[in-house]
Design an enzyme around this catalytic site. Sequence first.
Site, PDB file in Angstrom:
ATOM      1  CG  HIS A  18      -1.717  -0.888   1.489  1.00 34.82           C
ATOM      2  ND1 HIS A  18      -1.980  -2.178   1.924  1.00 34.82           N
ATOM      3  CD2 HIS A  18      -3.171  -1.267   0.290  1.00 34.82           C
ATOM      4  CE1 HIS A  18      -3.235  -2.435   2.223  1.00 34.82           C
ATOM      5  NE2 HIS A  18      -3.672  -2.511   0.993  1.00 34.82           N
ATOM      6  CE  LYS A  42     -11.732  -7.336   2.367  1.00 34.57           C
ATOM      7  NZ  LYS A  42      -9.982  -7.264   1.712  1.00 34.57           N
TER       8      LYS A  42
HETATM    9  N1  COA Z   1      -0.273  -4.083  -1.875  1.00 34.58           N
HETATM   10  C1  COA Z   1      -0.534  -5.012  -1.103  1.00 34.58           C
HETATM   11  N2  COA Z   1      -1.670  -5.470  -0.580  1.00 34.58           N
HETATM   12  C2  COA Z   1      -2.784  -4.462  -1.466  1.00 34.58           C
HETATM   13  C3  COA Z   1      -2.091  -3.967  -2.218  1.00 34.58           C
HETATM   14  C4  COA Z   1      -0.680  -3.208  -1.822  1.00 34.58           C
HETATM   15  N3  COA Z   1      -0.669  -2.281  -3.228  1.00 34.58           N
HETATM   16  N4  COA Z   1      -3.267  -3.455  -3.244  1.00 34.58           N
HETATM   17  C5  COA Z   1      -4.732  -4.118  -2.589  1.00 34.58           C
HETATM   18  N5  COA Z   1      -3.831  -5.112  -1.594  1.00 34.58           N
HETATM   19  C6  COA Z   1      -4.853  -6.181  -0.978  1.00 34.58           C
HETATM   20  C7  COA Z   1      -4.924  -5.091   0.723  1.00 34.58           C
HETATM   21  O1  COA Z   1      -4.074  -6.200   1.335  1.00 34.58           O
HETATM   22  C8  COA Z   1      -6.316  -6.457   0.789  1.00 34.58           C
HETATM   23  O2  COA Z   1      -5.884  -7.715   1.366  1.00 34.58           O
HETATM   24  P1  COA Z   1      -7.315  -9.090   1.998  1.00 34.58           P
HETATM   25  O3  COA Z   1      -8.095  -9.124   1.050  1.00 34.58           O
HETATM   26  O4  COA Z   1      -6.496  -9.892   1.841  1.00 34.58           O
HETATM   27  O5  COA Z   1      -6.891  -8.401   3.146  1.00 34.58           O
HETATM   28  C9  COA Z   1      -6.743  -6.797  -0.798  1.00 34.58           C
HETATM   29  O6  COA Z   1      -5.677  -6.331  -1.592  1.00 34.58           O
HETATM   30  C10 COA Z   1      -8.065  -5.693  -1.749  1.00 34.58           C
HETATM   31  O7  COA Z   1      -7.859  -4.710  -0.693  1.00 34.58           O
HETATM   32  P2  COA Z   1      -7.882  -3.399  -0.885  1.00 34.58           P
HETATM   33  O8  COA Z   1      -7.045  -3.142  -1.258  1.00 34.58           O
HETATM   34  O9  COA Z   1      -7.980  -2.900   0.539  1.00 34.58           O
HETATM   35  O10 COA Z   1      -9.385  -3.214  -1.083  1.00 34.58           O
HETATM   36  P3  COA Z   1     -10.789  -3.607  -0.878  1.00 34.58           P
HETATM   37  O11 COA Z   1     -11.140  -5.040  -1.310  1.00 34.58           O
HETATM   38  O12 COA Z   1     -10.213  -4.317   1.135  1.00 34.58           O
HETATM   39  O13 COA Z   1     -12.014  -2.551   0.155  1.00 34.58           O
HETATM   40  C11 COA Z   1     -13.334  -1.003  -0.656  1.00 34.58           C
HETATM   41  C12 COA Z   1     -12.128  -2.241  -1.307  1.00 34.58           C
HETATM   42  C13 COA Z   1     -12.684  -0.322   0.756  1.00 34.58           C
HETATM   43  C14 COA Z   1     -12.535   0.181  -1.449  1.00 34.58           C
HETATM   44  C15 COA Z   1     -14.445  -0.709  -1.637  1.00 34.58           C
HETATM   45  O14 COA Z   1     -15.313  -2.311  -0.976  1.00 34.58           O
HETATM   46  C16 COA Z   1     -15.324   0.086  -1.240  1.00 34.58           C
HETATM   47  O15 COA Z   1     -15.087   0.875  -2.119  1.00 34.58           O
HETATM   48  N6  COA Z   1     -16.258   0.045   0.232  1.00 34.58           N
HETATM   49  C17 COA Z   1     -17.282   1.652   0.451  1.00 34.58           C
HETATM   50  C18 COA Z   1     -18.825   0.669   0.425  1.00 34.58           C
HETATM   51  C19 COA Z   1     -18.672   0.743  -1.609  1.00 34.58           C
HETATM   52  O16 COA Z   1     -18.796   2.000  -2.459  1.00 34.58           O
HETATM   53  N7  COA Z   1     -18.913  -0.104  -2.180  1.00 34.58           N
HETATM   54  C20 COA Z   1     -19.598  -0.247  -3.456  1.00 34.58           C
HETATM   55  C21 COA Z   1     -18.292  -0.022  -4.098  1.00 34.58           C
HETATM   56  S1  COA Z   1     -18.632  -0.101  -6.322  1.00 34.58           S
END
Ligand code: COA
Length: 159
Positions: A18, A42
Amino acid sequence: MKGTIIYPGTFDPVTNGHTDIVARAALIFDRVIVGVAASTAKATAFSADERVALARDVLSPFSNVEVQRFEGLLADFARQVGATLLLRGLRAVSDFEMEFQMASMNRKLIPEADTIFLTPAEQYSYISSSLVREIAALGGDVSAFVDKRVLAALRERWR
Ligand code: COA
């Protein structure tokens, strides 16, 4: 580049992958908001406040980066802070399908915003927060993947 870009995620916890994406974005965009989603489907190891505090600590060296917690829809948060750019990291082809779906859905929810993708350095392409959590919980060494403050928080969690 002028304007505000939001880098949203769960950040449970923030990893070096990140941080790598944030560092790249900080060089390109005037203002980067790391948006920590408070409510998530999650099961998180850290509370929203803990995730925000850790991300703030780790990302404090970047003067044009701020960490904000948001509730509800990312589209609403983007409107609230006046951002028309969203940032996501793409680590591998396997990320693409989900990211394409999210970007398309967000385009419906907030048509004035676009999603931009950056790729992390290749040594971070296989890191994920859930793997970091699992390895830490089982007593493994995750010091190569997270900042020392996150390492301390993980150790404290599974002491
Ligand atoms: N380096 C390391 N890990 C990374 C990374 C990077 N550069 N980019 C992503 N990841 C990993 C994260 O650690 C996470 O790992 P895990 O699932 O094993 O814990 C995974 O990739 C995805 O995580 P992240 O990028 O944090 O996205 P997310 O899927 O958890 O988050 C939101 C998604 C929060 C952005 C999305 O759900 C959201 O917008 N929520 C708000 C509600 C909403 O608007 N919903 C409609 C969306 S269209």
